[in-house]
Design a protein around this motif. Structure first.
Motif, short mmCIF file in Angstrom:
data_model
loop_
_atom_site.label_atom_id
_atom_site.label_comp_id
_atom_site.label_asym_id
_atom_site.label_seq_id
_atom_site.Cartn_x
_atom_site.Cartn_y
_atom_site.Cartn_z
N GLY A 1 0.82 -1.21 0.00
CA GLY A 1 0.00 0.00 0.00
C GLY A 1 0.85 1.25 0.00
O GLY A 1 0.57 2.21 -0.73
N PHE B 1 -4.44 -1.46 0.53
CA PHE B 1 -4.01 -2.10 -0.71
C PHE B 1 -2.92 -3.15 -0.52
O PHE B 1 -2.75 -4.03 -1.37
CB PHE B 1 -3.62 -1.06 -1.76
CG PHE B 1 -4.80 -0.63 -2.59
CD1 PHE B 1 -4.98 -1.13 -3.87
CD2 PHE B 1 -5.75 0.23 -2.08
CE1 PHE B 1 -6.08 -0.77 -4.63
CE2 PHE B 1 -6.86 0.60 -2.82
CZ PHE B 1 -7.03 0.10 -4.10
N ARG C 1 1.13 4.17 -2.89
CA ARG C 1 0.94 5.57 -2.49
C ARG C 1 2.11 6.44 -2.95
O ARG C 1 1.91 7.50 -3.55
CB ARG C 1 0.81 5.65 -0.97
CG ARG C 1 0.75 7.05 -0.40
CD ARG C 1 1.19 7.07 1.05
NE ARG C 1 2.59 6.69 1.19
CZ ARG C 1 3.07 5.90 2.15
NH1 ARG C 1 2.27 5.39 3.06
NH2 ARG C 1 4.36 5.62 2.19
N THR D 1 -6.58 5.68 3.04
CA THR D 1 -7.33 4.43 2.84
C THR D 1 -6.54 3.47 1.95
O THR D 1 -6.46 2.27 2.22
CB THR D 1 -8.70 4.74 2.20
OG1 THR D 1 -9.40 5.65 3.04
CG2 THR D 1 -9.53 3.48 2.02
N MET D 2 -5.95 4.01 0.90
CA MET D 2 -5.16 3.20 -0.02
C MET D 2 -3.94 2.60 0.69
O MET D 2 -3.63 1.41 0.53
CB MET D 2 -4.69 4.08 -1.19
CG MET D 2 -3.95 3.36 -2.28
SD MET D 2 -3.38 4.53 -3.52
CE MET D 2 -4.93 5.31 -3.98
N THR D 3 -3.26 3.42 1.50
CA THR D 3 -2.08 2.95 2.23
C THR D 3 -2.45 1.80 3.16
O THR D 3 -1.72 0.81 3.27
CB THR D 3 -1.46 4.10 3.05
OG1 THR D 3 -1.16 5.20 2.19
CG2 THR D 3 -0.18 3.65 3.74
#
Length: 198
Positions: free
Chosen positions: A42, A127, A46, A122-124
């Motif tokens: 993630g 993912f 990012r 959220t992505m960090t």
């Protein structure tokens, strides 16, 4: 405080990934790779998106050492951890809380809008788990009914709301991560979930 939560998050996600891979009966190399992508996937995505290259773990080997430590700990304590049915969940939940904060802080540091910072947080947080689940032939948790990414988004909103009160950063990190972890624990305990579309 910020550095400390990164250490906790990487260790937690590396152990979560390693335990998942061992549960899938992978060989040691496979277990290490899953631990690595879970902990750093993630953050890598990012950093690429915000143009911060080389990505973090390539510039500071402490991240790689932490993944190795998580991998080794998971192997040595796997039998004890297997008896604790909540092991995967607890490690994943801790990682979720701290990685959301890391992503938020990265976005703030380069002056991005709060909405984009929340998306990056959220992505960090999510993912690495998405990559782990795909490689382990599972439907990623983020795409199932279970509340997961939604908690990161809510945590980001809380973070920026509390930031308006001028709280000390360490206190802000502690409160936000605690809220994210607590909501995740309650969501699972009380079986709260988003409705599925059929």
């Amino acid at each position: 405080m910020f550095y400390l939560i990164q250490i906790i998050g990487i260790l937690a996600f590396a152990m979560s990934g390693a335990l998942t891979a061992m549960n899938k009966k992978m060989d040691p190399f496979g277990v290490f790779i899953i631990a690595f992508v879970t902990a750093l996937g993630g953050g890598t995505l990012r950093d690429v998106l915000i143009g911060q290259t080389p990505v973090g773990w390539m510039q500071d080997l402490i991240y790689v050492h932490l993944v190795i430590a998580g991998f080794v700990l998971a192997i040595f304590f796997r039998k004890k951890l297997e008896h604790l049915r909540v092991s995967f969940f607890l490690f994943d939940t801790i990682g979720l809380g701290v990685f959301t904060l890391i992503g938020l802080e990265k976005g703030i540091n380069i002056g991005l809008h709060p909405i984009i910072c929340i998306a990056i947080g959220t992505m960090t947080a999510c993912f690495g788990g998405v990559i782990r689940d795909i490689l382990c032939n599972e439907i990623p948790v983020i795409f199932r009914k279970e509340i997961y990414a939604t908690i990161c988004i809510f945590g980001g909103i809380i973070f920026f709301g509390l930031k308006e009160f001028g709280l000390n950063n360490d206190v802000l990190y502690l409160i936000t991560s605690s809220i994210i972890i607590s909501i995740r624990l309650m969501a699972v305990k009380f079986k709260l979930s988003l409705p599925s579309l059929e």
